[in-house]
Design a protein around this motif. Structure first.
Motif, mmCIF file in Angstrom:
data_model
loop_
_atom_site.group_PDB
_atom_site.id
_atom_site.type_symbol
_atom_site.label_atom_id
_atom_site.label_comp_id
_atom_site.label_asym_id
_atom_site.label_seq_id
_atom_site.Cartn_x
_atom_site.Cartn_y
_atom_site.Cartn_z
ATOM 1 N N GLY A 17 0.820 3.855 -3.032
ATOM 2 C CA GLY A 17 0.468 5.257 -2.784
ATOM 3 C C GLY A 17 1.484 6.204 -3.404
ATOM 4 N N ASN A 51 -8.828 1.125 -3.474
ATOM 5 C CA ASN A 51 -9.146 2.544 -3.640
ATOM 6 C C ASN A 51 -8.041 3.273 -4.406
ATOM 7 O OD1 ASN A 51 -11.538 2.182 -2.293
ATOM 8 N ND2 ASN A 51 -10.834 3.072 -0.383
ATOM 9 N N LEU A 52 -6.789 2.974 -4.067
ATOM 10 C CA LEU A 52 -5.678 3.594 -4.794
ATOM 11 C C LEU A 52 -5.723 3.243 -6.275
ATOM 12 C CD1 LEU A 52 -2.723 3.019 -2.316
ATOM 13 C CD2 LEU A 52 -3.442 5.224 -3.243
ATOM 14 N N SER A 73 0.976 6.196 -7.120
ATOM 15 C CA SER A 73 -0.216 6.973 -7.444
ATOM 16 C C SER A 73 0.093 8.463 -7.439
ATOM 17 C CB SER A 73 -1.334 6.665 -6.443
ATOM 18 O OG SER A 73 -2.448 7.485 -6.669
ATOM 19 N N ARG A 74 0.782 8.914 -6.400
ATOM 20 C CA ARG A 74 1.117 10.340 -6.308
ATOM 21 C C ARG A 74 2.046 10.772 -7.445
ATOM 22 N NH1 ARG A 74 0.924 8.733 -1.051
ATOM 23 N NH2 ARG A 74 3.159 8.367 -0.857
ATOM 24 N N ASN A 102 0.827 -1.199 0.000
ATOM 25 C CA ASN A 102 0.000 0.000 0.000
ATOM 26 C C ASN A 102 0.866 1.256 0.000
ATOM 27 O OD1 ASN A 102 -2.277 1.770 0.383
ATOM 28 N ND2 ASN A 102 -1.737 1.815 2.543
ATOM 29 N N ASN A 152 -8.726 4.899 -8.070
ATOM 30 C CA ASN A 152 -8.540 6.331 -8.244
ATOM 31 C C ASN A 152 -7.478 6.669 -9.282
ATOM 32 O OD1 ASN A 152 -10.345 8.081 -6.525
ATOM 33 N ND2 ASN A 152 -9.793 6.439 -5.131
ATOM 34 N N ALA A 212 2.383 0.892 -10.738
ATOM 35 C CA ALA A 212 1.296 0.541 -9.814
ATOM 36 C C ALA A 212 0.601 -0.742 -10.258
ATOM 37 C CB ALA A 212 0.289 1.691 -9.727
#
Length: 162
Positions: free
Chosen positions: A73, A104-105, A76-77, A69, A108, A84
């Motif tokens: 994250g 969720n990551l 994702s950023r 995770n 999104n 990912a």
């Protein structure tokens, strides 16, 4: 010592201690590597965070969903979609199941890309493993106007209403 170095944002000094622990066969704990991965991820260095995750798993430590995770994250950023996706699949190989945060990551990431088919697939996977979508999974304020004339758009629209 590893935790203190990482907490002081000196991951460069913490990482060699992981190597030092591997040589005599000292058993890793989740805390040993997740502290460094967390700091690297938060600093935006997803490549180094992924490399740290790879090093510790190759050394025989059991990664967990939280470690993945953290790296996801950071990906994702940074907008690193391909990394990912690769990590998402890699984590499942040894049987690590994604939790709601990981899903969720991933959702999104695809919402930002407008990749409706991937979102629908991920929502289906969430349901299969018993994880529910929520406001974090499908933030309505970020979702573009899906074209309801396309099958994926209609499917996503209906799933979002659940």
């Amino acid at each position: 010592l590893i935790h203190a170095c990482a907490k002081a944002d000196n991951t460069g000094r913490a990482a060699p201690w992981l190597d030092h622990m591997v040589k005599p066969g000292i058993q890793f704990t989740v805390t040993s590597y997740s502290t460094i991965i967390d700091r690297l991820s938060k600093s935006g260095d997803f490549a180094a965070a992924r490399q740290c995750l790879t090093r510790v798993t190759q050394a025989g430590a059991d990664a967990d969903v939280i470690a993945y995770n953290m790296v996801l994250g950071a990906c994702s950023r940074a907008g690193s979609v391909n990394t990912a996706r690769a990590l998402f699949h890699q984590m499942r190989e040894p049987g690590i199941m994604p939790n709601a945060v990981v899903f969720n990551l991933m959702v999104n990431i695809h919402v930002r890309l407008g990749n409706t088919a991937a979102i629908v697939r991920l929502l289906g996977e969430m349901r299969q493993v018993g994880t529910s979508a929520d406001q974090v999974t499908l933030p309505r304020r970020q979702m573009p106007q899906w074209k309801l004339t396309r099958p994926e758009g209609l499917k996503l629209h209906l799933l979002a209403k659940l």
